[in-house]
Design an enzyme around this catalytic site. Structure first.
Site: not given
Ligand code: GBH
Length: 469
Positions: A73, A118, A163, A305, A307, A373
């Site tokens: 991707r 992105h 996102e 996505n 996490y 993701e």
């Molecule tokens: C992804 O977003 C992105 O698509 C990707 O590009 C990135 O590299 C990857 O995550 C890893 O971060 O900093 O406490 O405000 C994931 C969703 C939403 C997770 C925002 C982190 C920030 C929290 N993200 N969140 S904070």
């Protein structure tokens, strides 16, 4: 156990890896601008060079081979293809670059999944109002059609926007992502609205013009944590969880998969808050009108996505000015038993993914799902033998298999984030998500497989062996 033809992938994004920020007529994007403003990014770092994939694509391809991926991707840089964002000028060098990437992948039997957007809007379009301006949907649609036309003979899996939640909120409410706007309680809703309109226009273009011949699929990638009530028997926590879901996954998935409009809970909460603070402007959450493209049904699969997870209880509701935080009015809590992985927001909860997949099956009418993701970071002292991360991947992939086998979720693929360490947005190079280590102090930007990469490649190899039987 995974079904036949399961997609085993890894992901990257253009601005995070390519570098070549001014190479061959590429136009600037909002991330080029943002990074060069003082104090925006960790140690004022930027993606001018990043992993230099613009010149070192061959090295990326070697990593893809080493992992044994079936899918890769990547995202296109809009401003590399169309320097001013419009199809008036096409940068042929950019076309050539992505053609080579796609052709090399296909000749190695790896299928590309391409994200059109992105986070990296051409700066020229930001200068005309960016995602806040309704015209952006038409411009995005032209860009999308250009890509379908140029690359769609070979690309069969498309993501329009990655996102929208993050783009809207982090870019326009919190201001911690480009374009760094902090117009609380209004801009993010407007941006999200135009992203949905843009996505839907592009999907309709594909559906009516390209689908018959190209036979591909188009969706948008939504990010969501797994959210559950802090106290499962407390009405307020249950309601807060519902509200939180409406403001995150629901914001984009509800219109596309369920009703064509935003969740009622979300609209009501925003309206109620506007009244409470005597907000006199028009409805902050825009309405879709008959001039807008139909939003419902504009996804051929569900791209998720995932996490991390959160427990939810009601917020304090004390803010006097309008902002998303008080509209949403929830507080998110971490369970102390969840290990924090590298970056502070990433509490490890593999079974959260299984629960979320089941929730998606039940809520969004059993769609085909790709996990587009999922991954784990490290910060600080570098570990090539990242045994913990390796373990987390293994556990999480096991949870995906349970979602398929035991919960009957129709998951067709899993994409680890990320192929290699890269420019992690506001965290710069301080947070490493790669399956490959990148030595950013080495002019050759050498890529070396981590233990977690080895783990993932073993999982894929075992799957392939079982398929042959
Ligand atoms: C992804 O977003 C992105 O698509 C990707 O590009 C990135 O590299 C990857 O995550 C890893 O971060 O900093 O406490 O405000 C994931 C969703 C939403 C997770 C925002 C982190 C920030 C929290 N993200 N969140 S904070």
């Amino acid at each position: 156990m995974f079904p036949r033809d399961f997609a085993w992938g890894a992901g990257t994004a253009a601005y995070q890896i390519e570098g070549g920020s001014q190479a061959d007529l590429k136009g600037p994007s909002i991330w080029d601008t943002f990074c060069h403003e003082k104090g925006r990014v960790f140690e004022d770092q930027n993606g001018d060079v990043a992993c230099n994939s613009y010149e070192l694509w061959d090295k990326d391809l070697e990593c893809i081979h080493q992992l044994g991926l079936t899918h890769y991707r990547l995202s296109f840089s809009w401003a590399r293809l169309l320097p001013d964002g419009t199809t008036r000028h096409v940068n042929q060098k950019g076309v050539k670059y992505y053609n080579k990437v796609i052709d090399d992948l296909l000749s190695s039997n790896v299928s590309p999944m391409v994200t059109l957007y992105h986070f990296d809007l051409p700066q020229a379009l930001q200068d005309q109002g960016g995602w806040k301006s309704p015209i952006i949907a038409v411009l995005f649609d032209s860009y999308a059609k250009f890509c379908f036309q140029t690359f769609g003979d070979r690309v069969k899996l498309w993501i329009t926007i990655n996102e929208p939640y993050v783009c809207a909120k982090l870019g326009n409410e919190d201001g911690i992502h480009a374009p760094g706007i902090q117009e609380k309680g209004t801009a993010a809703y407007l941006v999200g609205h135009n992203m949905l309109r843009a996505h839907a226009m592009a999907w309709h273009s594909y559906d009516s013009v390209y689908r018959r011949e190209q036979k591909g699929e188009v969706s948008l990638a939504v990010n969501s944590d797994w959210l559950e009530p802090l106290r499962h028997d407390h009405e307020e926590d249950i309601a807060a969880t519902e509200r939180n879901r409406a403001f995150t996954l629901g914001w984009f998935a509800w219109p596309v998969f369920v009703t064509g409009d935003y969740p009622e809970i979300m609209r009501c909460a925003i309206e109620a808050q506007s009244i409470k603070v005597n907000y006199s402007g028009a409805s902050r959450l825009p309405r879709f009108t008959s001039d807008d493209p139909v939003i419902l049904g504009t996804a051929d699969f569900f791209a998720l996505n995932y996490y991390t997870s959160r427990k939810v209880k009601p917020g304090q509701g004390v803010e006097r000015n309008i902002c998303m935080k008080s509209d949403r009015n929830v507080e998110e809590v971490l369970d102390p038993s969840w290990p924090i992985c590298g970056v502070s927001w990433l509490a490890v909860m593999p079974c959260g993914l299984r629960k979320l997949l089941k929730y998606i099956k039940e809520t969004f009418n059993n769609p085909v799902v790709y996990v587009t993701e999922n991954g784990f970071s490290q910060v600080g002292m570098l570990q090539m033998e990242d045994i913990q991360r390796a373990g987390y991947y293994k556990e999480t992939i096991l949870e995906v298999s349970k979602a398929i086998q035991e919960d009957g979720v129709d998951v067709r693929g899993y994409f680890a984030w990320s192929l290699m360490d890269n420019f992690e947005w506001a965290d710069g190079f301080s947070v490493r998500f790669g399956l490959f280590h990148v030595d950013f102090s080495d002019p050759k930007l050498r890529r070396t497989m981590y233990r977690s990469g080895k783990e993932y490649s073993n999982i894929i190899a075992e799957y392939k062996r079982n398929q042959c039987k």
